[in-house]
Design a protein around this motif. Structure first.
Motif, PDB file in Angstrom:
ATOM      1  N   LEU A   1      19.094 -34.543  21.916  1.00 12.75           N
ATOM      2  CA  LEU A   1      18.778 -35.407  20.782  1.00 12.75           C
ATOM      3  C   LEU A   1      19.693 -35.046  19.620  1.00 12.75           C
ATOM      4  CD1 LEU A   1      14.863 -35.181  20.741  1.00 12.75           C
ATOM      5  CD2 LEU A   1      16.235 -37.115  21.495  1.00 12.75           C
ATOM      6  N   PRO A   2      19.940 -35.993  18.708  1.00 12.82           N
ATOM      7  CA  PRO A   2      20.695 -35.657  17.494  1.00 12.82           C
ATOM      8  C   PRO A   2      19.938 -34.602  16.684  1.00 12.82           C
ATOM      9  CG  PRO A   2      20.458 -38.040  17.721  1.00 12.82           C
ATOM     10  CD  PRO A   2      19.583 -37.408  18.761  1.00 12.82           C
ATOM     11  N   ASP A   3      20.673 -33.782  15.945  1.00 14.28           N
ATOM     12  CA  ASP A   3      20.067 -32.706  15.160  1.00 14.28           C
ATOM     13  C   ASP A   3      19.525 -33.246  13.837  1.00 14.28           C
ATOM     14  OD1 ASP A   3      19.246 -30.328  14.099  1.00 14.28           O
ATOM     15  OD2 ASP A   3      21.246 -29.472  13.881  1.00 14.28           O
ATOM     16  N   THR A   4      18.224 -33.531  13.820  1.00 15.87           N
ATOM     17  CA  THR A   4      17.528 -33.938  12.601  1.00 15.87           C
ATOM     18  C   THR A   4      16.273 -33.072  12.478  1.00 15.87           C
ATOM     19  OG1 THR A   4      16.095 -35.570  13.668  1.00 15.87           O
ATOM     20  CG2 THR A   4      18.273 -36.352  12.913  1.00 15.87           C
ATOM     21  N   PRO A   5      15.705 -32.956  11.286  1.00 19.06           N
ATOM     22  CA  PRO A   5      14.476 -32.168  11.152  1.00 19.06           C
ATOM     23  C   PRO A   5      13.345 -32.665  12.059  1.00 19.06           C
ATOM     24  CG  PRO A   5      15.407 -32.599   8.989  1.00 19.06           C
ATOM     25  CD  PRO A   5      16.204 -33.406   9.983  1.00 19.06           C
ATOM     26  N   GLU A   6      13.210 -33.969  12.183  1.00 20.50           N
ATOM     27  CA  GLU A   6      12.165 -34.532  13.030  1.00 20.50           C
ATOM     28  C   GLU A   6      12.393 -34.181  14.498  1.00 20.50           C
ATOM     29  OE1 GLU A   6      14.023 -36.438  10.919  1.00 20.50           O
ATOM     30  OE2 GLU A   6      12.562 -36.782   9.324  1.00 20.50           O
ATOM     31  N   ASN A   7      13.646 -34.260  14.948  1.00 23.19           N
ATOM     32  CA  ASN A   7      13.955 -33.960  16.342  1.00 23.19           C
ATOM     33  C   ASN A   7      13.825 -32.468  16.639  1.00 23.19           C
ATOM     34  OD1 ASN A   7      14.363 -36.620  16.994  1.00 23.19           O
ATOM     35  ND2 ASN A   7      16.587 -36.522  16.837  1.00 23.19           N
ATOM     36  N   ARG A   8      14.099 -31.615  15.663  1.00 17.18           N
ATOM     37  CA  ARG A   8      13.886 -30.173  15.861  1.00 17.18           C
ATOM     38  C   ARG A   8      12.417 -29.895  16.140  1.00 17.18           C
ATOM     39  NH1 ARG A   8      17.623 -26.085  12.839  1.00 17.18           N
ATOM     40  NH2 ARG A   8      19.625 -27.136  13.022  1.00 17.18           N
ATOM     41  N   GLU A   9      11.558 -30.524  15.369  1.00 11.18           N
ATOM     42  CA  GLU A   9      10.113 -30.353  15.575  1.00 11.18           C
ATOM     43  C   GLU A   9       9.703 -30.899  16.943  1.00 11.18           C
ATOM     44  OE1 GLU A   9       5.907 -31.720  13.514  1.00 11.18           O
ATOM     45  OE2 GLU A   9       7.735 -31.740  12.307  1.00 11.18           O
ATOM     46  N   TYR A  10      10.258 -32.039  17.315  1.00 11.47           N
ATOM     47  CA  TYR A  10       9.951 -32.666  18.605  1.00 11.47           C
ATOM     48  C   TYR A  10      10.354 -31.752  19.762  1.00 11.47           C
ATOM     49  CZ  TYR A  10       9.766 -36.332  22.154  1.00 11.47           C
ATOM     50  OH  TYR A  10       9.464 -37.065  23.270  1.00 11.47           O
ATOM     51  N   ILE A  11      11.566 -31.197  19.699  1.00 16.80           N
ATOM     52  CA  ILE A  11      12.070 -30.305  20.755  1.00 16.80           C
ATOM     53  C   ILE A  11      11.187 -29.065  20.882  1.00 16.80           C
ATOM     54  CG2 ILE A  11      13.964 -28.685  21.295  1.00 16.80           C
ATOM     55  CD1 ILE A  11      14.896 -31.352  22.070  1.00 16.80           C
ATOM     56  N   LEU A  12      10.857 -28.437  19.759  1.00 16.87           N
ATOM     57  CA  LEU A  12      10.032 -27.224  19.793  1.00 16.87           C
ATOM     58  C   LEU A  12       8.631 -27.518  20.326  1.00 16.87           C
ATOM     59  CD1 LEU A  12      11.200 -25.590  16.456  1.00 16.87           C
ATOM     60  CD2 LEU A  12      11.702 -24.800  18.782  1.00 16.87           C
ATOM     61  N   ASN A  13       8.064 -28.657  19.934  1.00 17.59           N
ATOM     62  CA  ASN A  13       6.746 -29.049  20.451  1.00 17.59           C
ATOM     63  C   ASN A  13       6.797 -29.313  21.949  1.00 17.59           C
ATOM     64  OD1 ASN A  13       5.443 -28.811  17.997  1.00 17.59           O
ATOM     65  ND2 ASN A  13       5.735 -30.963  17.464  1.00 17.59           N
ATOM     66  N   ASP A  14       7.849 -29.979  22.421  1.00 15.64           N
ATOM     67  CA  ASP A  14       8.002 -30.233  23.858  1.00 15.64           C
ATOM     68  C   ASP A  14       8.154 -28.933  24.632  1.00 15.64           C
ATOM     69  OD1 ASP A  14       7.661 -32.941  24.091  1.00 15.64           O
ATOM     70  OD2 ASP A  14       9.713 -33.356  24.747  1.00 15.64           O
ATOM     71  N   PHE A  15       8.930 -28.005  24.100  1.00 16.21           N
ATOM     72  CA  PHE A  15       9.080 -26.712  24.764  1.00 16.21           C
ATOM     73  C   PHE A  15       7.717 -26.040  24.925  1.00 16.21           C
ATOM     74  CE2 PHE A  15       9.545 -22.161  24.981  1.00 16.21           C
ATOM     75  CZ  PHE A  15      10.539 -21.993  25.930  1.00 16.21           C
ATOM     76  N   ASP A  16       6.952 -26.009  23.852  1.00 14.36           N
ATOM     77  CA  ASP A  16       5.620 -25.386  23.906  1.00 14.36           C
ATOM     78  C   ASP A  16       4.713 -26.117  24.900  1.00 14.36           C
ATOM     79  OD1 ASP A  16       6.420 -23.509  22.046  1.00 14.36           O
ATOM     80  OD2 ASP A  16       5.518 -24.566  20.354  1.00 14.36           O
ATOM     81  N   TYR A  17       4.785 -27.436  24.920  1.00 11.06           N
ATOM     82  CA  TYR A  17       3.957 -28.228  25.842  1.00 11.06           C
ATOM     83  C   TYR A  17       4.267 -27.868  27.295  1.00 11.06           C
ATOM     84  CZ  TYR A  17       2.141 -32.160  28.481  1.00 11.06           C
ATOM     85  OH  TYR A  17       1.482 -32.931  29.407  1.00 11.06           O
ATOM     86  N   TRP A  18       5.538 -27.811  27.657  1.00  8.42           N
ATOM     87  CA  TRP A  18       5.926 -27.559  29.044  1.00  8.42           C
ATOM     88  C   TRP A  18       5.788 -26.101  29.440  1.00  8.42           C
ATOM     89  CZ3 TRP A  18       5.749 -31.378  32.132  1.00  8.42           C
ATOM     90  CH2 TRP A  18       6.028 -32.669  31.673  1.00  8.42           C
ATOM     91  N   ASN A  19       5.437 -25.231  28.499  1.00  5.20           N
ATOM     92  CA  ASN A  19       5.257 -23.807  28.803  1.00  5.20           C
ATOM     93  C   ASN A  19       3.829 -23.339  28.549  1.00  5.20           C
ATOM     94  OD1 ASN A  19       7.907 -22.531  29.614  1.00  5.20           O
ATOM     95  ND2 ASN A  19       8.492 -23.787  27.866  1.00  5.20           N
ATOM     96  N   GLN A  20       2.873 -24.237  28.640  1.00  4.62           N
ATOM     97  CA  GLN A  20       1.460 -23.852  28.475  1.00  4.62           C
ATOM     98  C   GLN A  20       0.941 -23.190  29.720  1.00  4.62           C
ATOM     99  OE1 GLN A  20      -0.920 -27.182  27.330  1.00  4.62           O
ATOM    100  NE2 GLN A  20       0.238 -27.513  25.479  1.00  4.62           N
TER     101      GLN A  20
END
Length: 52
Positions: free
Chosen positions: A33-52
């Motif tokens: 994804l392009p580097d934006t504040p919103e996308n940074r939050e999205y990426i980090l949330n997705d990482f946490d979701y897939w590592n539960q």
């Protein structure tokens, strides 16, 4: 490449690649994804979701 989080068991990692794009994935698949504040939050949330 700058890796923010990594799960060595699954191979999943996220961060910024050499092209300045955000990434989430492993050696087999993932997305960028392009580097934006919103996308940074999205990426980090997705990482946490897939590592539960």
């Amino acid at each position: 490449m700058e890796v923010w989080k990594e799960n060595k068991q699954t191979g999943l990692s996220c961060g910024i690649n050499d092209f300045g794009e955000l990434f989430l994935g492993n050696k087999g698949s993932g997305y960028n994804l392009p580097d934006t504040p919103e996308n940074r939050e999205y990426i980090l949330n997705d990482f946490d979701y897939w590592n539960q």
